[in-house]
Design a protein around this motif. Sequence first.
Motif, short mmCIF file in Angstrom:
data_model
loop_
_atom_site.label_atom_id
_atom_site.label_comp_id
_atom_site.label_asym_id
_atom_site.label_seq_id
_atom_site.Cartn_x
_atom_site.Cartn_y
_atom_site.Cartn_z
N LEU A 286 0.83 -1.20 0.00
CA LEU A 286 0.00 0.00 0.00
C LEU A 286 0.87 1.25 0.00
N ALA A 287 1.94 1.23 0.79
CA ALA A 287 2.83 2.39 0.87
C ALA A 287 3.54 2.65 -0.46
N LEU A 288 3.73 1.59 -1.27
CA LEU A 288 4.43 1.73 -2.55
C LEU A 288 3.55 2.29 -3.66
N LEU A 289 2.24 2.09 -3.55
CA LEU A 289 1.33 2.50 -4.63
C LEU A 289 1.50 3.98 -4.93
N GLY A 290 1.69 4.26 -6.23
CA GLY A 290 1.82 5.64 -6.66
C GLY A 290 3.22 6.19 -6.57
N THR A 291 4.19 5.39 -6.10
CA THR A 291 5.56 5.89 -5.95
C THR A 291 6.46 5.51 -7.12
N GLY A 292 5.95 4.76 -8.06
CA GLY A 292 6.77 4.34 -9.20
C GLY A 292 5.93 3.73 -10.29
N ASN A 293 6.60 3.35 -11.38
CA ASN A 293 5.93 2.75 -12.53
C ASN A 293 5.86 1.24 -12.34
N PRO A 294 4.64 0.64 -12.26
CA PRO A 294 4.52 -0.81 -12.07
C PRO A 294 5.25 -1.63 -13.13
N ALA A 295 5.52 -1.02 -14.31
CA ALA A 295 6.19 -1.75 -15.37
C ALA A 295 7.71 -1.82 -15.16
N ASP A 296 8.26 -1.02 -14.27
CA ASP A 296 9.70 -1.02 -14.02
C ASP A 296 10.10 -2.22 -13.17
N ALA A 297 11.21 -2.82 -13.53
CA ALA A 297 11.70 -3.99 -12.80
C ALA A 297 12.01 -3.66 -11.35
N ASP A 298 12.57 -2.45 -11.11
CA ASP A 298 12.92 -2.04 -9.75
C ASP A 298 11.67 -1.95 -8.88
N TYR A 299 10.60 -1.39 -9.46
CA TYR A 299 9.34 -1.25 -8.72
C TYR A 299 8.74 -2.63 -8.45
N ALA A 300 8.83 -3.52 -9.44
CA ALA A 300 8.30 -4.89 -9.29
C ALA A 300 9.04 -5.63 -8.18
N ASP A 301 10.34 -5.41 -8.07
CA ASP A 301 11.12 -6.04 -7.01
C ASP A 301 10.68 -5.54 -5.64
#
Length: 453
Positions: A286-301
């Motif tokens: 929940l805290a991560l939502l909106g902080t990055g692009n879901p398509a980015d590998a770093d965000y997915a990690d």
Amino acid sequence: NGVKASLPGDTAVLTGAWVQPFHAGGILREQAGFVAAIGAEAKAHAEAHKADLKIADTTVFLANTDAIKVFITDHFLPATSGATRIRAMALVLAPHAGWAAYGSALAPEIATAVTGYFSAAVEEGPDAAYKANIKAASFREGGIFETKAFLTLKLPYFREQDAQGQGVAGTEAGQYDLGWFLNRVPPGATSGSSRAQKNVTYMADMVRDADPGMHEWILASQANEAIAASVRQMQSEGGTKNAEGVANFVYFMHKVRTDTSDVIFDPDYAARTNEKRVAYLSPQHLALLGTGNPADADYADKVKAAYTGLPAAGTSIPALQAHAGGLFALQLKADGSGVEETGSWAASPQWHEQLRAKVSAALGRAGALTVEDMNTLGDTILETFEETTLSAVDEAAMLKPAGVGFALYRLGSTPMRDFDALIAEAIARHLRAATDLQAKIKSVVDYSGGIRT
């Protein structure tokens, strides 16, 4: 076949949606064919009784599914009974003979509902005199129930009312006591009000609205049952003891309430009645939502790490439940694109039915008519509260896999919080609510005998 045969003798076998087959979410209400069958039967009855119902055209009556569902909620449901539900369940369990069979089997209740529908359409709103005397002030100091003014109260019945529901002077059809206004009668009858259903609904609304946001431990509709029972006994037996009982009853209803957000069910109780499940969302995600692009590998990690040692994202998990309007769960959307808030009160309808049954048993067959009933009623309410609400950490353990708290909730208007914080707050609220409830009951009911004056 064995289950079907046992239904009339043991309604305890009906649980969850089976108990309320006609309500939204019930086993029948969710079937489009059933809804259409009710509408078809209602239309056929209306057409066959146009003269009796004093209507010229039925072609627009229940013209769409939404209109039929309103008809079911506002007219058909009030006309049903426990026996009707058993008949409906027998149909569900029997070989399916087509949806039209349901309309035929339930024809008597549908006929009553159609009569109520057109009576209500002709006479909008409650009776003016009744409405004036049953406002929320009736439950306050000096109201007709506290002062017992209704013992001799005679109210004018208006043949005509304006658009605001006020009586038109010169059209009174006599003076009647309170019970007359609650007596449902067919159009044209004189033994009760043609607006009786509207009067009953208005009474229930006044009970609820007298203290918004607070749950009444005696269901609002039972106020009407108690008043009507009192009036009938007064008429047949004479005397004022029964009337004093109902005055105390209505005052009790108003005084003994609990904040809706404080009625949080014991998870074991909810699981036995109607378990609700939500799609798991970790606080870290929940805290991560909106902080990055879901398509980015770093965000997915980062999202993957947010579920280390926890259930996978979107896992179906059991949810804590509470009184309707009191508890909301935050869950991950099915497509994982974001979050959504959902009401967490699937077990609430059955809980209300259980409460109604317990209160009715405590009040006796004739309604809340005696001082002795009030003593039993106080004990019954406290017992129900203790049996069904969350009061200890170990009661919530079944919702915590491997000791890890999960799921996010909001109590009433409070901020969203994680499971562990919610449990701590829920238990604290329970303890405060239990103490408050007992104090409220004792402020009205003297357990050594009688009602405090």
